[in-house]
Write a protein that holds these residues in place. Sequence first.
Motif, short mmCIF file in Angstrom:
data_model
loop_
_atom_site.label_atom_id
_atom_site.label_comp_id
_atom_site.label_asym_id
_atom_site.label_seq_id
_atom_site.Cartn_x
_atom_site.Cartn_y
_atom_site.Cartn_z
N GLY A 1 -66.13 99.64 72.46
CA GLY A 1 -67.17 99.83 73.47
C GLY A 1 -66.58 100.12 74.83
N GLN A 2 -65.47 99.47 75.16
CA GLN A 2 -64.81 99.72 76.44
C GLN A 2 -64.24 101.13 76.49
OE1 GLN A 2 -62.01 96.69 77.67
NE2 GLN A 2 -63.27 95.11 76.75
N THR A 3 -63.74 101.62 75.36
CA THR A 3 -63.19 102.98 75.33
C THR A 3 -64.29 104.00 75.58
OG1 THR A 3 -61.39 102.33 73.87
CG2 THR A 3 -61.97 104.67 73.90
N SER B 1 -71.48 99.17 68.93
CA SER B 1 -70.73 98.92 70.17
C SER B 1 -70.11 100.20 70.71
CB SER B 1 -69.66 97.85 69.96
OG SER B 1 -68.72 98.25 68.98
N THR B 2 -69.73 101.10 69.82
CA THR B 2 -69.14 102.38 70.24
C THR B 2 -70.19 103.26 70.92
OG1 THR B 2 -67.56 102.22 68.41
CG2 THR B 2 -67.83 104.38 69.43
N GLU C 1 -71.70 97.70 84.22
CA GLU C 1 -71.08 96.41 84.03
C GLU C 1 -71.01 96.22 82.53
OE1 GLU C 1 -72.74 92.48 85.54
OE2 GLU C 1 -72.13 93.54 87.37
N ILE C 2 -69.82 95.91 82.02
CA ILE C 2 -69.66 95.86 80.58
C ILE C 2 -68.88 94.63 80.15
CG2 ILE C 2 -67.58 97.31 80.72
CD1 ILE C 2 -68.42 98.51 78.00
N GLN C 3 -69.29 94.11 79.02
CA GLN C 3 -68.56 93.08 78.30
C GLN C 3 -68.58 93.53 76.85
OE1 GLN C 3 -70.60 89.40 79.19
NE2 GLN C 3 -69.27 89.04 80.95
N ALA C 4 -67.48 94.11 76.40
CA ALA C 4 -67.48 94.72 75.07
C ALA C 4 -66.09 94.67 74.46
CB ALA C 4 -67.96 96.17 75.16
N CYS C 5 -66.06 94.94 73.17
CA CYS C 5 -64.81 95.08 72.44
C CYS C 5 -64.08 96.34 72.93
CB CYS C 5 -65.09 95.19 70.95
SG CYS C 5 -66.00 96.68 70.48
N ALA C 6 -62.88 96.54 72.44
CA ALA C 6 -62.08 97.70 72.87
C ALA C 6 -62.77 99.02 72.55
CB ALA C 6 -60.70 97.66 72.22
N ALA D 1 -59.17 101.73 76.94
CA ALA D 1 -59.93 100.51 77.20
C ALA D 1 -59.29 99.68 78.30
CB ALA D 1 -60.06 99.69 75.92
N GLY D 2 -57.96 99.60 78.30
CA GLY D 2 -57.26 98.77 79.26
C GLY D 2 -57.16 99.36 80.65
N ASN D 3 -57.36 100.66 80.77
CA ASN D 3 -57.23 101.33 82.06
C ASN D 3 -58.52 101.99 82.50
OD1 ASN D 3 -54.33 100.89 82.52
ND2 ASN D 3 -54.11 102.13 80.68
N GLN D 4 -59.62 101.46 82.03
CA GLN D 4 -60.91 102.09 82.33
C GLN D 4 -61.30 101.90 83.79
OE1 GLN D 4 -64.63 100.19 81.15
NE2 GLN D 4 -63.36 98.79 79.96
N PRO D 5 -62.04 102.87 84.30
CA PRO D 5 -62.60 102.70 85.64
C PRO D 5 -63.60 101.54 85.63
CG PRO D 5 -63.01 104.92 84.79
CD PRO D 5 -62.41 104.12 83.69
#
Length: 150
Positions: free
Chosen positions: A66-68, A126-127, A59-64, A15-19
Amino acid sequence: MELSDLYSERILELAGNQPRPGRLPDAHASARRVSRVCGSTIEVDVKVEDGVITGYGHEIQACALGQTSAAVVATHVVGTPTSEFRRVRDEMTAMLKDNGPPPAGDRWADLKYLEPVREYRPRHTSTLLVFDAVCEALDKIEASRTAVAG
């Protein structure tokens, strides 16, 4: 398992290193999905040529979680046949809702880290947001091509 146990080191790393592809200005179709439970949102843009996804943006605004999911998709979706992507979406849904295995294939191996989400039904939406949004965009592309051919 506690809810905080879902957020493994690998989940947080993905999640923290996503493109961050941004929006795709020449997309063939776009779709927006929202999780009513947590407020996560994603907007995706997709291009398809000869049954293969050739362009992707989001474009995303999500929890970890969803971001993953979005990170794995953004990393691997270009070059994926549309039928394979639909299979992966179906396998993700089955993994979370029907106790199925993680999606098959090396390209999608990191999705296995989301397997513990099955125990937390409110986190399923979200996932799955990115998968549902991409498939909605694919549906729009197919519908427009069918209308033109018809």
